[in-house]
Design a protein around this motif. Structure first.
Motif, PDB file in Angstrom:
ATOM      1  N   GLY A  18       0.447  -1.316   0.196  1.00 47.60           N
ATOM      2  CA  GLY A  18       0.176   0.070   0.062  1.00 47.60           C
ATOM      3  C   GLY A  18       0.610   1.347   0.014  1.00 47.60           C
ATOM      4  N   PRO A  19       1.881   1.814   0.714  1.00 47.02           N
ATOM      5  CA  PRO A  19       2.329   2.571   0.571  1.00 47.02           C
ATOM      6  C   PRO A  19       3.544   2.534  -0.498  1.00 47.02           C
ATOM      7  N   GLU A  20       3.635   1.826  -1.061  1.00 49.53           N
ATOM      8  CA  GLU A  20       4.487   2.273  -2.386  1.00 49.53           C
ATOM      9  C   GLU A  20       3.734   2.479  -3.754  1.00 49.53           C
ATOM     10  N   LEU A  21       2.606   1.791  -3.423  1.00 49.97           N
ATOM     11  CA  LEU A  21       1.261   2.853  -4.391  1.00 49.97           C
ATOM     12  C   LEU A  21       0.418   2.874  -4.822  1.00 49.97           C
ATOM     13  N   VAL A  22       0.725   4.424  -2.934  1.00 49.81           N
ATOM     14  CA  VAL A  22       0.182   5.944  -2.490  1.00 49.81           C
ATOM     15  C   VAL A  22       1.275   6.408  -2.780  1.00 49.81           C
ATOM     16  N   ALA A  23       2.930   6.200  -3.042  1.00 46.16           N
ATOM     17  CA  ALA A  23       3.480   7.071  -3.149  1.00 46.16           C
ATOM     18  C   ALA A  23       4.211   7.053  -4.923  1.00 46.16           C
ATOM     19  N   LYS A  24       3.817   5.856  -5.254  1.00 47.42           N
ATOM     20  CA  LYS A  24       4.287   5.656  -6.690  1.00 47.42           C
ATOM     21  C   LYS A  24       2.745   6.507  -7.834  1.00 47.42           C
ATOM     22  N   LEU A  25       1.519   6.885  -7.074  1.00 46.29           N
ATOM     23  CA  LEU A  25       1.005   7.813  -8.078  1.00 46.29           C
ATOM     24  C   LEU A  25       1.228   8.995  -7.219  1.00 46.29           C
ATOM     25  N   VAL A  27       4.494  10.412  -7.056  1.00 48.16           N
ATOM     26  CA  VAL A  27       4.931  10.467  -7.874  1.00 48.16           C
ATOM     27  C   VAL A  27       5.379  10.761  -8.651  1.00 48.16           C
ATOM     28  N   GLN A  28       4.530  10.172  -9.466  1.00 50.23           N
ATOM     29  CA  GLN A  28       4.081   9.937 -11.185  1.00 50.23           C
ATOM     30  C   GLN A  28       3.017  11.430 -11.520  1.00 50.23           C
ATOM     31  N   ASP A  29       2.368  11.612 -10.189  1.00 51.57           N
ATOM     32  CA  ASP A  29       1.791  12.758 -10.524  1.00 51.57           C
ATOM     33  C   ASP A  29       0.296  12.839 -10.779  1.00 51.57           C
ATOM     34  N   ILE A  30      -0.354  11.528 -10.391  1.00 52.49           N
ATOM     35  CA  ILE A  30      -1.598  10.975 -11.068  1.00 52.49           C
ATOM     36  C   ILE A  30      -2.563  11.929 -10.515  1.00 52.49           C
ATOM     37  N   TYR A  31      -2.480  11.424  -8.812  1.00 47.50           N
ATOM     38  CA  TYR A  31      -3.963  12.152  -8.431  1.00 47.50           C
ATOM     39  C   TYR A  31      -4.668  13.227  -9.092  1.00 47.50           C
ATOM     40  N   ALA A  33      -5.221  14.643 -11.614  1.00 45.14           N
ATOM     41  CA  ALA A  33      -6.532  14.527 -12.823  1.00 45.14           C
ATOM     42  C   ALA A  33      -7.595  13.510 -12.146  1.00 45.14           C
ATOM     43  N   TYR A  34      -7.624  13.862 -10.839  1.00 45.63           N
ATOM     44  CA  TYR A  34      -8.839  13.142 -10.511  1.00 45.63           C
ATOM     45  C   TYR A  34      -9.272  13.693  -9.526  1.00 45.63           C
ATOM     46  N   CYS A  35      -8.367  13.883  -7.977  1.00 44.84           N
ATOM     47  CA  CYS A  35      -8.886  14.913  -7.103  1.00 44.84           C
ATOM     48  C   CYS A  35      -7.561  15.695  -6.471  1.00 44.84           C
ATOM     49  N   ARG A  36      -8.627  15.975  -5.219  1.00 44.96           N
ATOM     50  CA  ARG A  36      -7.220  16.585  -4.414  1.00 44.96           C
ATOM     51  C   ARG A  36      -6.847  15.462  -3.273  1.00 44.96           C
ATOM     52  N   PRO A  37      -6.261  15.209  -3.277  1.00 42.90           N
ATOM     53  CA  PRO A  37      -5.694  14.127  -2.503  1.00 42.90           C
ATOM     54  C   PRO A  37      -5.519  14.821  -0.622  1.00 42.90           C
ATOM     55  N   VAL A  38      -6.522  13.658   0.142  1.00 47.19           N
ATOM     56  CA  VAL A  38      -4.998  14.059   1.660  1.00 47.19           C
ATOM     57  C   VAL A  38      -4.493  12.377   1.588  1.00 47.19           C
ATOM     58  N   ILE A  39      -3.348  12.076   1.757  1.00 44.91           N
ATOM     59  CA  ILE A  39      -2.782  11.272   2.707  1.00 44.91           C
ATOM     60  C   ILE A  39      -3.095  11.356   3.676  1.00 44.91           C
ATOM     61  N   GLU A  71      -0.508  23.345  -3.606  1.00 47.63           N
ATOM     62  CA  GLU A  71       0.257  23.840  -3.635  1.00 47.63           C
ATOM     63  C   GLU A  71       1.327  23.607  -3.468  1.00 47.63           C
ATOM     64  N   ARG A  72       1.427  23.057  -2.483  1.00 52.29           N
ATOM     65  CA  ARG A  72       2.789  22.928  -1.630  1.00 52.29           C
ATOM     66  C   ARG A  72       3.484  21.894  -1.974  1.00 52.29           C
ATOM     67  N   GLY A  73       2.276  20.645  -2.268  1.00 52.23           N
ATOM     68  CA  GLY A  73       2.095  19.453  -2.215  1.00 52.23           C
ATOM     69  C   GLY A  73       1.767  18.360  -1.684  1.00 52.23           C
ATOM     70  N   TYR A  74       2.017  17.295  -1.511  1.00 48.08           N
ATOM     71  CA  TYR A  74       1.013  16.094  -0.739  1.00 48.08           C
ATOM     72  C   TYR A  74       0.516  16.277   0.998  1.00 48.08           C
ATOM     73  N   PRO A  75      -0.823  17.178   1.170  1.00 47.56           N
ATOM     74  CA  PRO A  75      -0.503  17.170   2.408  1.00 47.56           C
ATOM     75  C   PRO A  75      -0.764  15.862   3.251  1.00 47.56           C
ATOM     76  N   VAL A  76      -0.496  15.096   4.234  1.00 50.42           N
ATOM     77  CA  VAL A  76       0.018  13.336   5.068  1.00 50.42           C
ATOM     78  C   VAL A  76      -0.310  14.199   6.859  1.00 50.42           C
ATOM     79  N   LEU A  77      -1.959  13.067   6.490  1.00 50.14           N
ATOM     80  CA  LEU A  77      -2.164  13.497   7.665  1.00 50.14           C
ATOM     81  C   LEU A  77      -1.206  12.104   8.777  1.00 50.14           C
TER      82      LEU A  77
END
Length: 335
Positions: A18-25, A27-31, A33-39, A71-77
């Motif tokens: 799971g952590p690898e999949l979340v990280a891969k998306l 790095v690939q800047d996939i999110y 295209a679909y959403c505003r993600p909160v890790i 705009e800063r990057g990925y927020p991680v709760l």
């Protein structure tokens, strides 16, 4: 970007991919295209995922969603609950199962508070969650209990735009017929209808037959004559839903997959639909938590303990889960 739904992205079981999949998306800047993600999960597990895949992205810890600035990057709760020294690669342990439950509880409360519109999760480990105190059959029942769901709910398997819903699931084949009733079939049909509607469509639903050649008018089994056809007729008369069947299972998926005639197929036992979908496109399959009040989805595969730590797990299914949850969130806004 501001119009895209805010989704929780749960890291999943720390000992799995799971952590690898979340990280891969990320790095690939996939999110984006679909959403505003909160890790959601332990920040150190997200960092370990990045380390495994050899990638880097801008990210920052938050304590509350008001701190999110994409705009800063990925927020991680940061739940601060997974010491890396206590997390083995590829093992089912109570410590990681507790984190699975903590991630779900956090996402559920954020949904209820209106701070996220739904969530996707990296693969959980059911055995580890049960070690940690989950006393129900699956995460779907766990979600329903926490959300207070009493209407039909359950696992929806999906590949591309085709959904399957099961009348019976984890029971021996010899017990399928005795568990096939008007009530159980109605529940599955209803779950297919409300899940289709959650994607913003009026679903075309087909019911599979149980017996060879659709029972041959009762000569090769009575379930089609006594239960399936009468129930379909009653439901159509009562609801007006776009529902047909039963159809012979050996040709139904040709019509559904090759010709796009249906959006939902109601199958009667576990492997009746699973074999068809996974044979045609295993990596494209996802699981949707049908009947829940908020969009919830995940990849169709598990924790992949045999691949964890190698960075070799593919992201196709997880990306499709993100896409599906985002689509459901937008449909819910419109509704």
């Amino acid at each position: 970007m501001n119009n895209r739904p805010i989704l929780g992205v749960l890291l999943g079981n720390s000992a799995g991919v799971g952590p690898e999949l979340v990280a891969k998306l990320a790095v690939q800047d996939i999110y984006k295209a679909y959403c505003r993600p909160v890790i959601i999960g332990d920040l150190r597990m997200f960092e370990r995922g990045l380390q495994v895949i050899g990638g880097d992205v801008p990210y920052y810890p938050i304590n509350d969603l008001s701190e999110c600035d994409w705009e800063r990057g990925y927020p991680v709760l940061d739940l601060k609950n997974q010491d890396p020294s206590l997390v083995p690669f590829g093992e089912a342990v109570q410590y990681c199962g507790k984190s699975d439950l903590d991630q779900m509880d956090t996402a559920i409360e954020l949904c209820k508070a209106g701070k996220i519109e739904g969530f996707v999760f990296g693969p959980f480990h059911k055995g580890a969650m049960k070690m940690a105190g989950m006393h129900v059959e699956s995460e779907h029942t766990y979600l329903a209990d926490k959300f207070g769901v009493t209407s039909p709910f359950g696992e929806i398997n999906m590949m591309d735009d085709l959904m399957t819903v099961r009348v019976t699931s984890h029971i021996p084949l010899k017990e399928v017929s005795e568990n096939l009733t008007e009530e159980t079939l109605r529940e599955a049909i209803t779950l297919g209808e409300i899940t289709g509607e959650s994607f913003g469509i009026r679903p075309r639903i087909a019911v599979a037959a149980l017996n060879p050649h659709c029972g041959e008018f009762g000569l090769c089994g009575r379930e089609e004559v006594d239960i399936l056809a009468p129930t379909v007729e009653k439901v159509v008369a009562e609801t007006g839903w776009d529902l047909t069947g039963p159809y012979s299972a050996d040709t139904l998926f040709i019509r559904a997959l090759n010709h796009g005639e249906f959006d939902v197929v109601v199958t009667l036992f576990h492997d009746q639909g699973q074999i068809a979908l996974k044979l045609v496109g295993f990596e494209r399959c996802i699981t949707v938590a049908g009947g829940q009040p908020y969009p919830v989805a995940t990849c169709a595969h598990g924790t992949a303990f045999d691949k964890v730590g190698t960075g070799s797990a593919t992201t196709t299914s997880f990306e499709r889960a993100v896409k599906a949850a985002s689509k459901m969130a937008l449909a819910k806004r419109t509704k």
